[in-house]
Write a protein that holds these residues in place. Structure first.
Motif, mmCIF file in Angstrom:
data_model
loop_
_atom_site.group_PDB
_atom_site.id
_atom_site.type_symbol
_atom_site.label_atom_id
_atom_site.label_comp_id
_atom_site.label_asym_id
_atom_site.label_seq_id
_atom_site.Cartn_x
_atom_site.Cartn_y
_atom_site.Cartn_z
ATOM 1 N N THR A 142 -7.178 61.260 71.392
ATOM 2 C CA THR A 142 -6.378 60.606 70.364
ATOM 3 C C THR A 142 -5.514 61.634 69.651
ATOM 4 O OG1 THR A 142 -7.994 58.898 69.978
ATOM 5 C CG2 THR A 142 -6.460 59.323 68.201
ATOM 6 N N PHE A 143 -4.229 61.377 69.578
ATOM 7 C CA PHE A 143 -3.350 62.226 68.781
ATOM 8 C C PHE A 143 -2.853 61.399 67.618
ATOM 9 C CE2 PHE A 143 -3.486 64.413 72.733
ATOM 10 C CZ PHE A 143 -3.318 65.745 72.416
ATOM 11 N N GLY A 144 -3.136 61.833 66.401
ATOM 12 C CA GLY A 144 -2.717 61.077 65.228
ATOM 13 C C GLY A 144 -3.915 60.428 64.561
ATOM 14 N N GLY A 145 -3.660 59.405 63.792
ATOM 15 C CA GLY A 145 -4.730 58.804 63.007
ATOM 16 C C GLY A 145 -5.462 57.704 63.732
ATOM 17 N N TYR A 205 -5.109 54.451 64.030
ATOM 18 C CA TYR A 205 -4.418 53.446 64.831
ATOM 19 C C TYR A 205 -4.079 53.966 66.221
ATOM 20 C CZ TYR A 205 -3.744 50.648 60.660
ATOM 21 O OH TYR A 205 -3.944 49.891 59.550
ATOM 22 N N MET A 262 -5.734 55.574 68.046
ATOM 23 C CA MET A 262 -6.915 55.537 68.912
ATOM 24 C C MET A 262 -7.045 54.199 69.646
ATOM 25 S SD MET A 262 -10.760 56.512 67.736
ATOM 26 C CE MET A 262 -10.532 58.273 67.742
ATOM 27 N N VAL A 316 2.505 58.212 72.928
ATOM 28 C CA VAL A 316 1.794 57.363 71.956
ATOM 29 C C VAL A 316 2.586 56.068 71.725
ATOM 30 C CG1 VAL A 316 0.979 57.207 69.555
ATOM 31 C CG2 VAL A 316 0.582 59.293 70.868
#
Lengths: 188, 180
Positions: free
Chosen positions: B18-21, B23, B25, B119
């Motif tokens: 997962t890259f980022g927060g 969501y 994911m 993403v």
């Protein structure tokens, strides 16, 4: 109180009061910087950049980084565990309550109301990601809209989307790796 | 034991990719939790996200705790959560210890720009699937549009939006009951 325990306590408080996801922890980290001087605001900016550019939830990455900078590996582990402990407890309790009311018509109706709203929030988050990924930050909107478009990104997007829609068994990781390679090769 | 190992390793993979927060994911959750292990339905994941918006903590962690608990009780919730945070501990510790200028490296910046595009692709497909499952009638559509506009263009806390959406769902039930 010694600094190690104080750091754990501050992360525990952050985990307890930061509502709304990883980015909600940033104000708490700023406060730690200002109140205790554990790290400079400049250092915090770097840590946020690294947290956003490495795999894993951003909030966890930041806690790990701050903990590591302060006390090495034990700091990284304890800061992160302190951050997640309150939410684990809260969620385990909420799950229990939900189990008890699972068959309630009221609870079902309320959740039916939640779902379309969640789709709306996710769309908002996704469009923000589109903005960073596909538009250059320079230029004014809407006058220079066409100049702002990052065409390399748009082409990559179209190609990957076509591939992903065509082969729906494809693992998301394949798309991520292809995109990372393309980004590095063609200097996005 | 097998289930606990599955929980740990699946959430480890989800944290790792997962890259980022929270969501971001979602595509991984759809792949692992919904399609591969059938631990939860798409509706349940949306419910967990809604609750995660209003409860303290990181959404990815909250979702892991919910699903882990559903599969294997409290211990399952804890194991899944430890799984999702483990990759961060390893990667950040390595980067902080070895490559201090990590996010300034040109190759890293370019690769990340590429990953952002990935993403977007993954999220497009995820949101389309959520929309088909979660938005079924006119009222759903209205709630969806209002929630999107307010979240996109105003600073209103999503906590209030979730509560308002829940109230809308409740009022609809009462009205339908009144008609019946």
């Amino acid at each position: 109180m010694n600094t190690f325990l104080l750091m754990c306590w501050e992360f525990f408080k952050t985990g307890l009061f930061a509502v709304g996801g990883g980015l909600a922890t940033i104000p708490f980290l700023k406060e730690m910087s200002i109140k205790y001087g554990w790290f400079t605001l400049d250092r915090l900016t770097t840590m946020i950049a690294v947290a956003e550019s490495t795999p894993g939830p951003v909030g966890i990455n930041m806690a790990t980084y701050v903990g590591y900078e302060m006390f090495g590996i034990p700091g990284a582990v304890c800061a992160t565990l302190s951050l997640i402990t309150p939410s684990i407890i809260v969620i385990l309790i909420i799950s229990r309550i939900l189990d008890a009311f699972r068959e309630s018509k009221t609870v079902k109706a309320v959740f039916d109301g939640f779902r379309p709203a969640v789709v709306g929030f996710i769309l908002a988050a996704v469009l923000s990601i589109y903005q960073t990924a596909m538009l250059n930050s320079t230029g004014t909107f809407p006058a220079q809209f066409v100049e702002m478009i990052n065409w390399k990104a748009v082409v990559l997007y179209a190609g990957l989307l076509a591939l992903y829609l065509k082969k729906d068994k494809l693992h998301p990781l394949v798309i991520i790796c292809l995109a990372a390679a393309a980004g590095a090769l063609f200097s996005f | 034991m097998k289930v606990l190992w599955d929980l740990y390793s699946a959430w480890f993979r989800m944290g790792l990719f997962t890259f980022g927060g929270g969501y971001a994911m979602l595509p991984m959750i759809q792949k692992e939790v919904i399609n591969k292990y059938h631990w939860a339905t798409e509706d349940e994941v949306m419910d967990y996200y809604a609750i995660g918006q209003c409860t303290p903590g990181i959404i990815a962690v909250n979702t892991a705790t919910f699903i882990g608990r559903k599969v294997k009780g409290d211990i399952g919730g804890i194991v899944a959560t430890l799984g999702v945070i483990s990759p961060s501990l390893v990667i950040i510790t390595l980067i902080a210890g070895l490559i201090t200028n990590f996010s300034d490296l040109d190759i890293v910046r370019h690769a990340l720009k590429g990953i952002q595009v990935a993403v977007c692709v993954l999220m497009f497909v995820s949101v389309r699937s959520l929309f088909r499952k979660g938005v079924k009638n006119k009222l759903d559509f209205a709630v969806f549009v209002i929630a999107w506009v307010l979240a996109q263009f105003t600073g209103i806390s999503t906590v209030f939006l979730v509560i308002a959406a829940g109230i809308a769902g409740y009022v609809r039930m009462r009205i339908q009951e009144g008609r019946a």
